[in-house]
Scaffold this active site. Structure first.
Site, PDB file in Angstrom:
ATOM      1  N   LYS A 250      83.439  48.737  33.017  1.00 31.07           N
ATOM      2  CA  LYS A 250      82.725  48.814  34.292  1.00 31.07           C
ATOM      3  C   LYS A 250      81.282  48.350  34.100  1.00 31.07           C
ATOM      4  O   LYS A 250      80.743  48.439  32.998  1.00 31.07           O
ATOM      5  CB  LYS A 250      82.702  50.266  34.784  1.00 31.07           C
ATOM      6  CG  LYS A 250      84.041  50.759  35.307  1.00 31.07           C
ATOM      7  CD  LYS A 250      83.924  52.156  35.866  1.00 31.07           C
ATOM      8  CE  LYS A 250      85.265  52.701  36.306  1.00 31.07           C
ATOM      9  NZ  LYS A 250      85.844  52.000  37.458  1.00 31.07           N
ATOM     10  N   ARG A 324      96.843  54.569  38.013  1.00 27.99           N
ATOM     11  CA  ARG A 324      98.236  54.401  38.440  1.00 27.99           C
ATOM     12  C   ARG A 324      99.217  54.547  37.281  1.00 27.99           C
ATOM     13  O   ARG A 324     100.350  54.983  37.479  1.00 27.99           O
ATOM     14  CB  ARG A 324      98.381  53.052  39.181  1.00 27.99           C
ATOM     15  CG  ARG A 324      98.027  51.853  38.360  1.00 27.99           C
ATOM     16  CD  ARG A 324      97.729  50.630  39.226  1.00 27.99           C
ATOM     17  NE  ARG A 324      96.373  50.669  39.800  1.00 27.99           N
ATOM     18  CZ  ARG A 324      95.883  49.774  40.636  1.00 27.99           C
ATOM     19  NH1 ARG A 324      96.629  48.747  41.012  1.00 27.99           N
ATOM     20  NH2 ARG A 324      94.651  49.874  41.101  1.00 27.99           N
TER      21      ARG A 324
HETATM   22  N1  BES Z   1      88.509  55.338  39.169  1.00 28.18           N
HETATM   23  C1  BES Z   1      88.469  54.006  39.611  1.00 28.18           C
HETATM   24  C2  BES Z   1      88.324  53.881  41.123  1.00 28.18           C
HETATM   25  C3  BES Z   1      87.017  54.333  41.690  1.00 28.18           C
HETATM   26  C4  BES Z   1      86.049  53.396  41.979  1.00 28.18           C
HETATM   27  C5  BES Z   1      86.784  55.655  41.990  1.00 28.18           C
HETATM   28  C6  BES Z   1      84.843  53.815  42.520  1.00 28.18           C
HETATM   29  C7  BES Z   1      85.582  56.067  42.519  1.00 28.18           C
HETATM   30  C8  BES Z   1      84.608  55.152  42.794  1.00 28.18           C
HETATM   31  C9  BES Z   1      89.731  53.267  39.189  1.00 28.18           C
HETATM   32  O1  BES Z   1      90.266  53.654  37.971  1.00 28.18           O
HETATM   33  C10 BES Z   1      89.382  51.814  39.110  1.00 28.18           C
HETATM   34  O2  BES Z   1      88.556  51.481  38.326  1.00 28.18           O
HETATM   35  N2  BES Z   1      90.021  51.015  39.935  1.00 28.18           N
HETATM   36  C11 BES Z   1      89.775  49.615  39.964  1.00 28.18           C
HETATM   37  C12 BES Z   1      91.104  48.911  40.180  1.00 28.18           C
HETATM   38  C13 BES Z   1      91.030  47.424  40.057  1.00 28.18           C
HETATM   39  C14 BES Z   1      90.704  47.059  38.640  1.00 28.18           C
HETATM   40  C15 BES Z   1      92.363  46.856  40.461  1.00 28.18           C
HETATM   41  C16 BES Z   1      88.827  49.307  41.127  1.00 28.18           C
HETATM   42  O3  BES Z   1      88.983  49.891  42.193  1.00 28.18           O
HETATM   43  O4  BES Z   1      87.917  48.520  40.937  1.00 28.18           O
HETATM   44 ZN    ZN Z   2      89.467  52.656  36.305  1.00 23.91          ZN
END
Ligand code: BES
Ligand code: ZN
Ligand code: ZN
Length: 475
Positions: A250, A324
């Site tokens: 991230k 997921r």
């Molecule tokens: N935990 C995150 C989603 C999230 C994002 C929660 C912002 C709270 C605030 C999840 O694991 C994630 O990183 N999802 C990705 C998925 C993508 C890579 C398909 C996302 O939403 O960017």
């Molecule tokens: Zn994630």
């Protein structure tokens, strides 16, 4: 503390002022130009041996039950600010408009309005004693107050867990906190540790969790409120205690909320706690995959293919789409080993749901209209908002993979829908509801008076009332 009274004995009292009645009131109260009675406006007026706290309720026509919860949260905040240790509240105007049940929203407001996360800093805990009068039946009110206090405690637990920094809440710390929390209530707990997950072939969960030196686990919580009923509700909650994204790391900015990526699991624990405290005649099994998502030698890499517990192979194209994978394994475990007959998953799953709906509406999906209707009926008491996303075959095609049964990301669009559909692949055609609370679980800018900066406790109330509805108990 909250007590019900026929006659209020306190010298400190709250006076509710409707905006539409301010002119009439101005003849009797010395506020004149200071106070208009607008929604959540407040004015503290100390007198010789007493005090009056004026609270604006806005226009009568616009007052809702959500508004009642906010008004009472505002009372709690003001009592804290002015150190009012005891005060009397006449409930009759709300009773007249909304009936006895409004007391639930009032008590939730008083309890949550006073909430601050204070595990790691010294803060005076302040509690006011509220005497509530003007109720038509004290016995009924007592039951409602107990229900609201049970729910408030459950929400506070969920908030506490989500607010706790990641270095104080590794997966096994979270496991311990949950065990302690349900110790004295009729909820059975079992934990499958890393070695067991590996031996069972849960590569989704042990694969993600194995990325960290703080090991993962799968927690199973069982509440049997109606042993004769064959129905078992499965609650699957995402419990990533820290989500760095893994090799698809991230950005610094989006790391801000990574400790809160276990809000789904926290919501499930809160809901099962409230259900057990209320002794609802319903059977519930919670499956909580708890882990971290980090970078290490054994982390997944984009392009890897893993095998889920259910048997489907998964191509990993983004290591940040970890939720997921662990939810899929936990769901399969619940269906195969715990006899779950209907299943609900809840997770801070996608940034996409936040982009689409913001902080106050969460995303939902379902493959079963009648199950979803139960959820929606419960929502009318829960004061939480969800929007059900549609899906087509075309969306399902987006997660097909060339090298495995499915892949863990879809196209560049509709990320909240494809994430939900990935999980649906593991529900084995059972009635299924999916809740994505990535936008609503956390708020840097509190949206309601009963929220504090940080965790909101999203999902606890919605799941509680869904199960209450399923148990055929009309709130
Ligand atoms: N935990 C995150 C989603 C999230 C994002 C929660 C912002 C709270 C605030 C999840 O694991 C994630 O990183 N999802 C990705 C998925 C993508 C890579 C398909 C996302 O939403 O960017
Ligand atoms: Zn994630
Ligand atoms: Zn995540």
């Amino acid at each position: 503390m909250i007590v019900t009274k026929d006659i209020i004995n306190q010298t400190n009292t709250v006076e509710f002022i409707l905006e539409d009645q301010i002119q009439k009131k101005q003849q009797t109260i010395p506020l004149k130009n200071f106070f208009q009675g607008t929604f959540l406006e407040s004015f503290y007026l100390p007198q010789e041996n007493s005090a009056v706290l004026y609270i604006g309720c806005g226009k009568e026509k616009e007052l809702t039950l959500l508004g009642v919860k906010e008004i009472f949260a505002q009372i709690a905040k003001q009592c804290k600010e002015y150190h009012i240790a005891a005060c009397g509240i006449d409930f009759s105007i709300f009773l007249k408009k909304f009936g006895e049940k409004a007391i639930i929203q009032a008590v939730l407001g008083l309890s949550l309005g006073n909430y601050t996360y204070c595990y790691l800093k010294k803060e005076d805990t302040f509690e006011c004693q509220y005497e509530i009068g003007g109720l038509s039946s004290i016995n009924f009110a007592k039951e409602y107050i107990k229900e609201a206090l049970d729910l408030a405690k459950s929400i506070q637990f969920a908030r506490d867990m989500v607010n706790t920094p990641g270095n104080h809440l590794r997966p096994m710390d979270f496991n311990r906190a949950i065990k302690e929390y349900v110790e004295d209530i009729p909820v059975e707990v079992e934990t499958l540790v890393y070695g067991q997950l590996k031996a069972m072939g849960m590569e989704g969960l042990y694969g993600i969790g194995g990325s960290s030196e703080y090991p993962p686990c799968l927690m199973i919580l069982r509440y049997q409120g109606n042993p004769k009923d064959p129905e078992i509700y499965g609650l699957i909650g995402k419990g990533v205690t820290c989500d760095t994204g893994g090799y698809c790391l991230k950005s610094a900015k989006s790391m801000a909320g990574i400790k809160g990526d276990m809000a789904g699991a926290a919501a499930v624990v809160g809901a099962i706690h409230a259900i057990a405290m209320q002794k609802l005649p319903i059977n519930v099994v919670a499956c909580l995959p708890l882990c971290e998502n980090r970078i290490s030698q054994s982390s997944h890499l984009p392009g890897d293919v893993i095998k889920s517990y259910q048997g489907k192979t998964i191509e990993i194209l983004n290591t940040d789409a970890e939720g997921r994978l662990i939810l899929a394994d936990a769901m399969s475990y619940g269906i195969r080993n715990e006899g779950i007959t209907k299943v609900l998953d809840i997770a801070t799953l996608t940034g996409a749901v936040w982009s689409a709906l913001g902080f106050t509406i969460a995303g939902a999906m379902s493959n079963d209209d009648s199950f979803y209707q139960t959820f929606e009926q419960g929502l009318s008491f829960a004061q939480e908002t969800y929007l059900r996303f549609p899906y087509h075959k075309e969306h399902e095609k987006m997660i097909k993979s060339n090298v495995a049964d499915i892949k863990n990301i879809g196209a560049d669009c509709c990320g909240a829908i494809t994430a939900g559909l990935f999980i649906k692949e593991f529900c084995e055609d059972l009635p299924w509801i999916h809740l994505d609370i990535a936008g609503t679980a956390w708020s840097d800018t509190p949206q309601y008076a009963f929220d504090d900066k940080g965790a909101t406790g999203a999902g606890v109330t919605a799941i509680y009332y869904m199960l209450k509805q399923a148990a055929n108990i009309v709130p």
